[in-house]
Design a protein around this motif. Structure first.
Motif, mmCIF file in Angstrom:
data_model
loop_
_atom_site.group_PDB
_atom_site.id
_atom_site.type_symbol
_atom_site.label_atom_id
_atom_site.label_comp_id
_atom_site.label_asym_id
_atom_site.label_seq_id
_atom_site.Cartn_x
_atom_site.Cartn_y
_atom_site.Cartn_z
ATOM 1 N N LEU A 211 29.064 -39.650 150.295
ATOM 2 C CA LEU A 211 29.653 -38.394 150.821
ATOM 3 C C LEU A 211 30.319 -37.966 149.310
ATOM 4 O O LEU A 211 30.224 -36.610 148.968
ATOM 5 N N TRP A 212 31.236 -38.659 148.814
ATOM 6 C CA TRP A 212 31.996 -38.259 147.646
ATOM 7 C C TRP A 212 30.875 -38.062 146.369
ATOM 8 O O TRP A 212 31.130 -36.975 145.787
ATOM 9 N N GLU A 213 29.941 -38.735 146.553
ATOM 10 C CA GLU A 213 28.830 -38.409 145.283
ATOM 11 C C GLU A 213 28.190 -37.129 145.818
ATOM 12 O O GLU A 213 27.955 -36.153 144.745
ATOM 13 N N ALA A 214 27.914 -36.792 146.809
ATOM 14 C CA ALA A 214 27.222 -35.585 147.402
ATOM 15 C C ALA A 214 28.018 -34.339 147.175
ATOM 16 O O ALA A 214 27.714 -33.430 146.858
ATOM 17 N N GLY A 215 29.323 -34.577 147.487
ATOM 18 C CA GLY A 215 30.266 -33.629 147.385
ATOM 19 C C GLY A 215 30.817 -33.130 146.281
ATOM 20 O O GLY A 215 31.664 -31.961 145.821
ATOM 21 N N TYR A 216 30.743 -34.149 144.997
ATOM 22 C CA TYR A 216 31.274 -33.618 143.929
ATOM 23 C C TYR A 216 29.985 -33.274 142.760
ATOM 24 O O TYR A 216 30.421 -32.794 141.838
ATOM 25 N N GLU A 217 28.818 -33.685 143.117
ATOM 26 C CA GLU A 217 27.754 -33.456 141.962
ATOM 27 C C GLU A 217 27.553 -31.932 142.014
ATOM 28 O O GLU A 217 27.430 -31.394 143.117
ATOM 29 N N THR A 218 26.871 -31.636 141.030
ATOM 30 C CA THR A 218 26.739 -29.971 140.911
ATOM 31 C C THR A 218 25.292 -29.845 140.386
ATOM 32 O O THR A 218 24.808 -28.943 140.042
ATOM 33 N N ALA A 219 24.467 -30.741 140.660
ATOM 34 C CA ALA A 219 22.904 -30.693 140.545
ATOM 35 C C ALA A 219 22.117 -31.364 141.731
ATOM 36 O O ALA A 219 22.867 -32.256 142.485
ATOM 37 N N ALA A 220 20.993 -30.941 141.758
ATOM 38 C CA ALA A 220 20.320 -31.314 143.207
ATOM 39 C C ALA A 220 19.766 -32.664 142.900
ATOM 40 O O ALA A 220 19.974 -33.402 141.679
ATOM 41 N N GLY A 221 19.484 -33.564 143.753
ATOM 42 C CA GLY A 221 19.082 -35.025 143.408
ATOM 43 C C GLY A 221 17.999 -35.245 142.698
ATOM 44 O O GLY A 221 17.420 -34.408 142.149
ATOM 45 N N PRO A 222 17.681 -36.616 142.461
ATOM 46 C CA PRO A 222 18.163 -37.721 143.296
ATOM 47 C C PRO A 222 19.811 -37.977 142.645
ATOM 48 O O PRO A 222 19.993 -37.672 141.513
ATOM 49 N N LEU A 223 20.452 -38.348 143.635
ATOM 50 C CA LEU A 223 21.849 -38.687 143.313
ATOM 51 C C LEU A 223 22.035 -40.249 143.125
ATOM 52 O O LEU A 223 21.319 -40.895 143.680
#
Length: 245
Positions: A140-152
């Motif tokens: 969730l921290w990865e998803a909530g802080y990244e500013t680009a679409a996946g892959p994460l």
């Protein structure tokens, strides 16, 4: 996928896309926890991007005694910020339109990634298991802080991190990997905004009913069933009487 063991996600809970009423949520305790590390990978880190953090990642059991938010009286939630505290009780509102203002602006891509992660992985999360709870929080921290679409990825981008065990890291990567496949709309994600800037904003999800499922029919009270049955029998007797006359 196994059935989610956190029973608060039952289909009977009321779904909501955004409530204006506030509720005092009581922090009951952690469902499960484990240590993880998360590091900012961008220059000029601000208060929302600590240069380095080693902390517990956990699921949080929250109570809404009167079900004021329509999410049930007892549910698990997770945090999206690396800063902030969860008080014994705080006022929250559901803010799914412009979540987490003004302390932190959650960009549309971040919100979309969080919702995608829930749909992709949450049905397989055991919120009472330390590996699952910590891994999902790390994802969730990865998803909530990244500013680009996946892959994460936990090893590249704005936010990098790992679990205290290889199992946590592997599980978090597994959750993130499921975001790239075909994902069904399984959950309604609710962003819970705290009224105090120092308090932790939360996110939780309620499982959607199966596609095409009709709403339950309103049962007819037992006395009415007996009355209808009696009227039906009376009508049948009248018809029989006419036929014999």
């Amino acid at each position: 996928m196994k059935i989610l063991k956190a029973s608060f996600i039952a289909a009977g809970l009321t779904l909501t896309s955004g409530a204006v009423s506030a509720a005092t949520l009581t922090y009951v305790g952690e469902g499960a926890r484990a240590n993880v590390t998360a590091k900012d990978n961008t220059p000029n880190a601000g208060p929302d991007y600590p240069d380095y953090i080693n902390r517990a990642a956990a699921s949080f059991r929250m109570k809404d005694a009167t079900n004021a938010l329509g999410l049930g009286t007892d549910f698990f939630a997770f945090c999206l910020d690396l800063a902030g505290v969860i008080a014994s009780s705080d006022n929250y509102v559901i803010n799914n339109v412009n979540p987490f203002q003004p302390v932190r602006v959650l960009q549309p891509i971040q919100r979309a990634n969080v919702e995608l992660l829930f749909d992709a992985a949450y049905a397989d999360v055991d919120a009472t298991n330390s590996t699952d709870a910590a891994a999902f929080q790390l994802a969730l921290w990865e998803a909530g802080y990244e500013t680009a679409a996946g892959p994460l990825s936990l090893t590249s981008g704005n936010r990098i991190g790992s679990g205290s065990t290889a199992a946590i890291t592997a599980r978090a990567n597994e959750f993130l990997g499921w975001m790239t496949g075909t994902v069904s709309d399984l959950f309604t994600v609710n962003f819970l905004d705290a009224d105090r800037d120092s308090s932790q904003d939360l996110v939780m999800a309620v499982r959607n009913p199966p596609s095409g499922e009709e709403p339950p029919t309103v049962p007819v009270p037992g006395a009415a069933v007996l009355l209808l049955g009696g009227l039906g029998a009376l009508g049948a007797l009248r018809k029989r009487g006419k036929a014999n006359s």
